[in-house]
Design a protein around this motif. Structure first.
Motif, PDB file in Angstrom:
ATOM      1  N   THR A  35       0.859  -1.164   0.000  1.00  0.00           N
ATOM      2  CA  THR A  35       0.000   0.000   0.000  1.00  0.00           C
ATOM      3  C   THR A  35       0.903   1.225   0.000  1.00  0.00           C
ATOM      4  N   ALA A  36       0.388   2.319  -0.484  1.00  0.00           N
ATOM      5  CA  ALA A  36       1.151   3.565  -0.496  1.00  0.00           C
ATOM      6  C   ALA A  36       0.180   4.722  -0.327  1.00  0.00           C
ATOM      7  N   THR A  37       0.689   5.825   0.163  1.00  0.00           N
ATOM      8  CA  THR A  37      -0.151   7.013   0.262  1.00  0.00           C
ATOM      9  C   THR A  37      -0.036   7.804  -1.029  1.00  0.00           C
ATOM     10  N   ALA A  38      -1.145   8.370  -1.441  1.00  0.00           N
ATOM     11  CA  ALA A  38      -1.218   9.118  -2.696  1.00  0.00           C
ATOM     12  C   ALA A  38      -0.750  10.552  -2.471  1.00  0.00           C
ATOM     13  N   VAL A  39       0.553  10.710  -2.258  1.00  0.00           N
ATOM     14  CA  VAL A  39       1.140  12.034  -2.058  1.00  0.00           C
ATOM     15  C   VAL A  39       2.288  12.231  -3.036  1.00  0.00           C
ATOM     16  N   GLY A  40       2.622  13.465  -3.297  1.00  0.00           N
ATOM     17  CA  GLY A  40       3.742  13.773  -4.170  1.00  0.00           C
ATOM     18  C   GLY A  40       3.602  13.098  -5.518  1.00  0.00           C
ATOM     19  N   GLY A  41       4.682  12.497  -5.983  1.00  0.00           N
ATOM     20  CA  GLY A  41       4.696  11.846  -7.284  1.00  0.00           C
ATOM     21  C   GLY A  41       4.309  10.376  -7.245  1.00  0.00           C
ATOM     22  N   ILE A  42       3.964   9.863  -6.082  1.00  0.00           N
ATOM     23  CA  ILE A  42       3.653   8.438  -5.966  1.00  0.00           C
ATOM     24  C   ILE A  42       2.525   8.002  -6.895  1.00  0.00           C
ATOM     25  N   PRO A  43       1.420   8.760  -7.009  1.00  0.00           N
ATOM     26  CA  PRO A  43       0.368   8.321  -7.935  1.00  0.00           C
ATOM     27  C   PRO A  43       0.827   8.247  -9.396  1.00  0.00           C
ATOM     28  N   GLU A  44       1.905   8.944  -9.748  1.00  0.00           N
ATOM     29  CA  GLU A  44       2.444   8.869 -11.099  1.00  0.00           C
ATOM     30  C   GLU A  44       3.335   7.641 -11.278  1.00  0.00           C
ATOM     31  N   LEU A  45       3.840   7.107 -10.170  1.00  0.00           N
ATOM     32  CA  LEU A  45       4.753   5.967 -10.234  1.00  0.00           C
ATOM     33  C   LEU A  45       4.057   4.621 -10.168  1.00  0.00           C
ATOM     34  N   VAL A  46       2.947   4.545  -9.446  1.00  0.00           N
ATOM     35  CA  VAL A  46       2.237   3.268  -9.299  1.00  0.00           C
ATOM     36  C   VAL A  46       0.777   3.439  -9.678  1.00  0.00           C
ATOM     37  N   LYS A  47       0.210   2.383 -10.235  1.00  0.00           N
ATOM     38  CA  LYS A  47      -1.193   2.404 -10.636  1.00  0.00           C
ATOM     39  C   LYS A  47      -2.027   1.727  -9.565  1.00  0.00           C
ATOM     40  N   ASP A  48      -2.987   2.468  -9.026  1.00  0.00           N
ATOM     41  CA  ASP A  48      -3.852   1.958  -7.977  1.00  0.00           C
ATOM     42  C   ASP A  48      -4.609   0.726  -8.444  1.00  0.00           C
ATOM     43  N   GLU A  49      -4.648  -0.276  -7.619  1.00  0.00           N
ATOM     44  CA  GLU A  49      -5.340  -1.544  -7.866  1.00  0.00           C
ATOM     45  C   GLU A  49      -4.692  -2.384  -8.964  1.00  0.00           C
ATOM     46  N   GLU A  50      -3.604  -1.898  -9.554  1.00  0.00           N
ATOM     47  CA  GLU A  50      -2.872  -2.684 -10.555  1.00  0.00           C
ATOM     48  C   GLU A  50      -1.494  -3.072 -10.038  1.00  0.00           C
ATOM     49  N   GLU A  51      -0.819  -2.128  -9.375  1.00  0.00           N
ATOM     50  CA  GLU A  51       0.531  -2.365  -8.868  1.00  0.00           C
ATOM     51  C   GLU A  51       0.645  -2.126  -7.370  1.00  0.00           C
ATOM     52  N   CYS A  52      -0.371  -1.524  -6.822  1.00  0.00           N
ATOM     53  CA  CYS A  52      -0.329  -1.105  -5.422  1.00  0.00           C
ATOM     54  C   CYS A  52      -1.741  -0.703  -5.003  1.00  0.00           C
ATOM     55  N   LEU A  53      -1.953  -0.595  -3.714  1.00  0.00           N
ATOM     56  CA  LEU A  53      -3.211  -0.025  -3.224  1.00  0.00           C
ATOM     57  C   LEU A  53      -2.888   1.379  -2.713  1.00  0.00           C
ATOM     58  N   LEU A  54      -3.402   2.389  -3.391  1.00  0.00           N
ATOM     59  CA  LEU A  54      -3.161   3.773  -2.984  1.00  0.00           C
ATOM     60  C   LEU A  54      -4.217   4.223  -1.988  1.00  0.00           C
ATOM     61  N   VAL A  55      -3.761   4.959  -0.992  1.00  0.00           N
ATOM     62  CA  VAL A  55      -4.632   5.470   0.056  1.00  0.00           C
ATOM     63  C   VAL A  55      -4.311   6.952   0.235  1.00  0.00           C
ATOM     64  N   GLU A  56      -5.329   7.745   0.439  1.00  0.00           N
ATOM     65  CA  GLU A  56      -5.100   9.168   0.680  1.00  0.00           C
ATOM     66  C   GLU A  56      -4.300   9.357   1.969  1.00  0.00           C
ATOM     67  N   ALA A  57      -3.410  10.332   1.969  1.00  0.00           N
ATOM     68  CA  ALA A  57      -2.594  10.609   3.149  1.00  0.00           C
ATOM     69  C   ALA A  57      -3.490  10.907   4.349  1.00  0.00           C
ATOM     70  N   GLY A  58      -3.160  10.337   5.475  1.00  0.00           N
ATOM     71  CA  GLY A  58      -3.920  10.565   6.703  1.00  0.00           C
ATOM     72  C   GLY A  58      -5.110   9.643   6.881  1.00  0.00           C
ATOM     73  N   ASN A  59      -5.403   8.831   5.880  1.00  0.00           N
ATOM     74  CA  ASN A  59      -6.552   7.930   5.952  1.00  0.00           C
ATOM     75  C   ASN A  59      -6.119   6.623   6.627  1.00  0.00           C
ATOM     76  N   VAL A  60      -6.051   6.645   7.944  1.00  0.00           N
ATOM     77  CA  VAL A  60      -5.590   5.479   8.699  1.00  0.00           C
ATOM     78  C   VAL A  60      -6.520   4.282   8.499  1.00  0.00           C
ATOM     79  N   PRO A  61      -7.847   4.453   8.560  1.00  0.00           N
ATOM     80  CA  PRO A  61      -8.713   3.297   8.310  1.00  0.00           C
ATOM     81  C   PRO A  61      -8.520   2.723   6.894  1.00  0.00           C
ATOM     82  N   GLY A  62      -8.309   3.594   5.902  1.00  0.00           N
ATOM     83  CA  GLY A  62      -8.084   3.138   4.538  1.00  0.00           C
ATOM     84  C   GLY A  62      -6.784   2.358   4.416  1.00  0.00           C
ATOM     85  N   LEU A  63      -5.751   2.816   5.100  1.00  0.00           N
ATOM     86  CA  LEU A  63      -4.472   2.120   5.099  1.00  0.00           C
ATOM     87  C   LEU A  63      -4.623   0.746   5.751  1.00  0.00           C
ATOM     88  N   ALA A  64      -5.293   0.716   6.892  1.00  0.00           N
ATOM     89  CA  ALA A  64      -5.515  -0.555   7.586  1.00  0.00           C
ATOM     90  C   ALA A  64      -6.326  -1.511   6.709  1.00  0.00           C
TER      91      ALA A  64
END
Length: 93
Positions: free
Chosen positions: A12-41
């Motif tokens: 999992t990764a937080t969707a901050v900075g350039g990270i959303p440009e480096l990984v594709k959500d649900e294809e290469e990683c699970l992206l979570v908005e920064a600060g979203n602790v329940p989403g990260l969990a």
């Protein structure tokens, strides 16, 4: 598989900075908005509970690193950038 663990790691990764440009959500990683602790969990829980998802994300990410971020891929991209700059400055060769 040979029983060896793949060098790829799902995650999992937080969707901050350039990270959303480096990984594709649900294809290469699970992206979570920064600060979203329940989403990260929830993302971590999904990866633990769904081995097929975990394997797919890890394998996709590993393939992308090899194809887009290897030394050869970076050298090729750098040469293309230089060629475009030369072409823009001098016109077609």
């Amino acid at each position: 598989r040979t029983g060896r663990r793949s060098p790829s790691r799902e995650g999992t990764a937080t969707a901050v900075g350039g990270i959303p440009e480096l990984v594709k959500d649900e294809e290469e990683c699970l992206l979570v908005e920064a600060g979203n602790v329940p989403g990260l969990a929830n993302g971590i829980r999904r990866l633990i509970q769904d081995k097929a998802l975990s394997e797919r994300l890890g394998e996709n990410a590993h393939r992308r690193v090899l194809s887009d971020f290897s030394l050869n891929a970076q050298a090729h991209a750098t040469i293309q950038t230089y060629n475009r700059a030369l072409h823009a400055r001098n016109g077609p060769m």
